[in-house]
Motif scaffolding. Structure first.
Motif, PDB file in Angstrom:
ATOM      1  N   GLU A 293       0.592  -1.391  -0.063  1.00 43.00           N
ATOM      2  CA  GLU A 293       0.464   0.192  -0.247  1.00 43.00           C
ATOM      3  C   GLU A 293       1.180   1.112  -0.096  1.00 43.00           C
ATOM      4  O   GLU A 293       0.615   2.260   0.626  1.00 43.00           O
ATOM      5  CB  GLU A 293      -0.577   0.036   1.251  1.00 43.00           C
ATOM      6  CG  GLU A 293      -1.904  -0.865   1.301  1.00 43.00           C
ATOM      7  CD  GLU A 293      -2.176  -0.825   2.462  1.00 43.00           C
ATOM      8  OE1 GLU A 293      -2.827  -0.387   2.998  1.00 43.00           O
ATOM      9  OE2 GLU A 293      -3.395  -2.457   2.576  1.00 43.00           O
ATOM     10  N   HIS A 294       2.601   0.930   0.213  1.00 42.36           N
ATOM     11  CA  HIS A 294       3.167   2.821  -0.167  1.00 42.36           C
ATOM     12  C   HIS A 294       4.286   2.530  -0.293  1.00 42.36           C
ATOM     13  O   HIS A 294       4.471   3.101  -0.816  1.00 42.36           O
ATOM     14  CB  HIS A 294       3.627   2.099   1.523  1.00 42.36           C
ATOM     15  CG  HIS A 294       2.878   1.938   3.298  1.00 42.36           C
ATOM     16  ND1 HIS A 294       2.076   3.114   3.170  1.00 42.36           N
ATOM     17  CD2 HIS A 294       2.134   1.474   3.377  1.00 42.36           C
ATOM     18  CE1 HIS A 294       1.493   2.873   4.342  1.00 42.36           C
ATOM     19  NE2 HIS A 294       1.090   1.904   4.446  1.00 42.36           N
ATOM     20  N   LYS A 295       3.658   1.787  -1.524  1.00 42.79           N
ATOM     21  CA  LYS A 295       4.817   1.447  -2.782  1.00 42.79           C
ATOM     22  C   LYS A 295       4.209   1.480  -4.047  1.00 42.79           C
ATOM     23  O   LYS A 295       2.652   0.437  -4.649  1.00 42.79           O
ATOM     24  CB  LYS A 295       5.295  -0.240  -2.890  1.00 42.79           C
ATOM     25  CG  LYS A 295       6.766  -0.696  -1.677  1.00 42.79           C
ATOM     26  CD  LYS A 295       7.693  -0.438  -1.708  1.00 42.79           C
ATOM     27  CE  LYS A 295       8.767  -0.906  -0.835  1.00 42.79           C
ATOM     28  NZ  LYS A 295       8.673  -0.094   0.213  1.00 42.79           N
ATOM     29  N   THR A 296       4.959   1.448  -4.419  1.00 42.64           N
ATOM     30  CA  THR A 296       4.956   1.666  -6.263  1.00 42.64           C
ATOM     31  C   THR A 296       4.018   0.340  -6.855  1.00 42.64           C
ATOM     32  O   THR A 296       4.749  -0.435  -6.391  1.00 42.64           O
ATOM     33  CB  THR A 296       5.045   2.999  -7.432  1.00 42.64           C
ATOM     34  OG1 THR A 296       6.143   1.767  -7.662  1.00 42.64           O
ATOM     35  CG2 THR A 296       5.032   3.889  -6.742  1.00 42.64           C
TER      36      THR A 296
ATOM     37  N   GLU B 163       7.255   8.400  -9.830  1.00 42.96           N
ATOM     38  CA  GLU B 163       5.419   8.582  -8.816  1.00 42.96           C
ATOM     39  C   GLU B 163       5.522   7.461  -9.401  1.00 42.96           C
ATOM     40  O   GLU B 163       4.124   6.778  -8.800  1.00 42.96           O
ATOM     41  CB  GLU B 163       5.295   9.714 -10.325  1.00 42.96           C
ATOM     42  CG  GLU B 163       3.657   9.726  -9.728  1.00 42.96           C
ATOM     43  CD  GLU B 163       3.414  11.144 -10.733  1.00 42.96           C
ATOM     44  OE1 GLU B 163       1.996  10.963 -10.806  1.00 42.96           O
ATOM     45  OE2 GLU B 163       4.142  11.929 -11.667  1.00 42.96           O
ATOM     46  N   GLY B 164       5.551   6.253 -10.638  1.00 45.95           N
ATOM     47  CA  GLY B 164       4.748   4.702 -10.979  1.00 45.95           C
ATOM     48  C   GLY B 164       3.357   5.140 -12.148  1.00 45.95           C
ATOM     49  O   GLY B 164       3.678   6.502 -11.970  1.00 45.95           O
ATOM     50  N   MET B 165       2.721   4.301 -12.578  1.00 50.74           N
ATOM     51  CA  MET B 165       2.159   4.734 -13.339  1.00 50.74           C
ATOM     52  C   MET B 165       0.314   4.557 -12.552  1.00 50.74           C
ATOM     53  O   MET B 165       0.419   4.020 -11.123  1.00 50.74           O
ATOM     54  CB  MET B 165       1.777   3.071 -13.816  1.00 50.74           C
ATOM     55  CG  MET B 165       1.536   1.852 -13.159  1.00 50.74           C
ATOM     56  SD  MET B 165       1.348   0.411 -14.326  1.00 50.74           S
ATOM     57  CE  MET B 165       3.076  -0.337 -13.041  1.00 50.74           C
TER      58      MET B 165
ATOM     59  N   LYS C 270      -0.206   3.647  -5.890  1.00 55.77           N
ATOM     60  CA  LYS C 270      -0.153   2.524  -5.708  1.00 55.77           C
ATOM     61  C   LYS C 270      -1.732   1.869  -5.001  1.00 55.77           C
ATOM     62  O   LYS C 270      -3.165   2.615  -4.905  1.00 55.77           O
ATOM     63  CB  LYS C 270       0.659   2.887  -4.096  1.00 55.77           C
ATOM     64  CG  LYS C 270       0.004   3.815  -3.450  1.00 55.77           C
ATOM     65  CD  LYS C 270       1.273   4.553  -2.153  1.00 55.77           C
ATOM     66  CE  LYS C 270       2.523   5.343  -2.505  1.00 55.77           C
ATOM     67  NZ  LYS C 270       2.897   6.462  -2.896  1.00 55.77           N
ATOM     68  N   PRO C 271      -1.587   0.335  -5.002  1.00 51.69           N
ATOM     69  CA  PRO C 271      -2.562   0.192  -4.192  1.00 51.69           C
ATOM     70  C   PRO C 271      -3.463   0.454  -3.358  1.00 51.69           C
ATOM     71  O   PRO C 271      -3.281   0.751  -2.193  1.00 51.69           O
ATOM     72  CB  PRO C 271      -2.443  -1.645  -4.786  1.00 51.69           C
ATOM     73  CG  PRO C 271      -1.513  -2.063  -4.598  1.00 51.69           C
ATOM     74  CD  PRO C 271      -0.597  -0.035  -4.809  1.00 51.69           C
ATOM     75  N   TYR C 272      -4.494   0.417  -2.988  1.00 48.10           N
ATOM     76  CA  TYR C 272      -5.498   0.748  -1.605  1.00 48.10           C
ATOM     77  C   TYR C 272      -5.602  -0.447  -1.027  1.00 48.10           C
ATOM     78  O   TYR C 272      -5.549  -0.486   0.410  1.00 48.10           O
ATOM     79  CB  TYR C 272      -6.739   1.738  -2.124  1.00 48.10           C
ATOM     80  CG  TYR C 272      -7.482   1.536  -0.862  1.00 48.10           C
ATOM     81  CD1 TYR C 272      -7.500   2.622  -0.597  1.00 48.10           C
ATOM     82  CD2 TYR C 272      -8.941   0.189  -0.618  1.00 48.10           C
ATOM     83  CE1 TYR C 272      -7.720   3.094   0.757  1.00 48.10           C
ATOM     84  CE2 TYR C 272      -9.630   1.197   0.623  1.00 48.10           C
ATOM     85  CZ  TYR C 272      -9.633   2.033   1.390  1.00 48.10           C
ATOM     86  OH  TYR C 272      -9.923   2.371   2.657  1.00 48.10           O
TER      87      TYR C 272
END
Length: 417
Positions: free
Chosen positions: A52-55, A341-343, A372-374
């Motif tokens: 949840e805290h990573k891209t 930033e990531g996708m 990042k995922p919820y």
């Protein structure tokens, strides 16, 4: 005479037969197990929370470290779930490469299982045999990703890069002369595909060797026949998948029942057992290695004939090539944004599962549209199988508990997550 009460025995977590950090609290009546309480959580690494805290790209290497015997299979489910949310179409060549490496991973996992399970039950020789072939499979991992175990080779949208045209070779040293080196490098003269093809030609004979050691071995059958029996109905109710379920005679395999990638275009069979005991599960896994070998052969033939891209060309999802990044301003910006930033994944939820060597391995995502995922939830096969341990072991001897732990094929990275 004094009345003898049941006593409680701590089995593990440092026991050589307790794979990973398994602690079992066993209630024993002499040598017979009456209750078994598996204690999990000693390895907890918070993979789901860390995600949840990573891209999406930064979380990918965590997948390798879940079931660290089936690295690329874990990545496969993760990438399929991300691609489901993104709605991207993976290039066909990338799909074949993924399938080929998923099957290489299956063989790798089953070799590790066979060697350690045999060793747990007192057959040390088979461990040396299986690790001989595992070395070649690790060389394939290393050739394609640079790492022998934690590859991070599958990426959302495809794979990291195409298959290399050359294989790394052994260099002469003071321990081996030139003739010895020549022998070691004999099957490394061509491309990675040539090396894999050479392996697939040798491997069926290697599986025959394992079977000579174990299949009709009197002691092996005494240790596994009728041990840890589970009925087909009970296996379904307990949520078993993979060889644990197929050992009972139910031909459930996601590669056939819910095909993903290019499995529906390949020819292979689903091995099933009859009695649902440890011996049947052994036979199923050995036959699965032969079937995986068939699949790998088909993938090699297709990949030789069909060059093409191995990752999507959408630079919001996959980075541009190094050459483009160093010459074009727009490509440089894409590269920088993607790795900092990531996708951004559209809001929604997705579940993707693969036929992992141990059973159904699934990844469930909830996305709120951020980078990042919820939420991320992992559905590991080992956790479900360990939950059935008490039922399988009740009434068996303490030594049978070791054989049952082995037949479950558990790895604690995915159980404790």
């Amino acid at each position: 005479m004094a009345e003898i009460k049941n006593y409680t025995l701590n089995f593990g977590p440092q026991h050589p037969a307790a794979h990973g950090v398994l602690r079992l609290v066993l209630e024993m009546d002499g040598e017979v197990v009456h209750r078994a309480d598996p204690h999990v959580g000693l390895l907890h690494r918070a993979t789901e929370k860390l995600a949840e805290h990573k891209t999406y790209l930064q979380s990918l290497p965590y997948m390798d470290r879940l079931d660290y015997c089936s690295m690329m299979s874990n990545e496969h489910a993760y990438c399929l779930a991300v691609e489901k949310l993104l709605g991207v179409e993976v290039p066909i060549r990338a799909q074949y490469i993924r399938v080929m490496f998923s099957e290489i991973t299956r063989v790798m996992n089953h070799l590790m299982w066979l060697g350690s399970h045999g060793h747990d039950c007192g057959a040390s020789t088979v461990l040396l045999y299986t690790f001989r072939e595992r070395e070649d499979l690790f060389d394939m991992y290393e050739a394609v990703s640079g790492a022998r175990m934690h590859a991070a080779y599958f990426r959302p949208g495809g794979v990291y890069r195409d298959l290399p045209d050359t294989m790394p070779q052994y260099k002469p040293n003071k321990l081996r002369n030139a003739k010895g080196m020549e022998r070691l490098n004999a099957n490394r003269q061509g491309s990675l595909l040539d090396f894999i093809e050479d392996f697939t030609e040798r491997f069926p004979k290697c599986v025959d060797e394992y079977e000579v050691l174990l299949t009709e071995n009197r002691i092996w059958k005494q240790r596994t026949v009728g041990i840890g029996v589970v009925s087909p109905e009970r296996a379904l109710n307990l949520g078993m998948t993979g060889p644990m379920l197929r050992g009972t005679g139910i031909a459930w395999d996601l590669r056939k029942k819910q095909p993903y990638e290019v499995y529906d275009q390949l020819d292979f069979d689903i091995p099933v057992g009859k009695t649902g005991d440890s011996y049947d599960r052994y036979l199923v896994r050995v036959q699965e290695m032969r079937e995986s070998n068939r699949i790998i052969r088909q993938c090699i033939d297709w990949l030789r004939a069909n060059p093409g891209p191995v990752i999507v060309q959408d630079h919001k999802v996959a980075p541009p090539s190094r050459k483009a990044m160093k010459t074009g301003m727009e490509d440089l910006i894409h590269h920088f944004k993607l790795f900092t930033e990531g996708m951004h994944v559209p809001p929604g939820e997705a579940y993707a599962a693969v036929e992992h060597p141990k059973g159904e391995f699934g990844i469930y995502f909830i996305s709120d549209g951020a980078n990042k995922p919820y939420r991320m939830k992992i559905r590991p096969p080992g956790f479900v199988h360990l939950a059935a341990f008490e039922e399988l072991v009740k009434g068996h001897m303490l030594t049978d508990a070791v054989a049952i732990i082995g037949t479950l094929d558990i790895v604690f990275g995915e159980i404790d997550r």
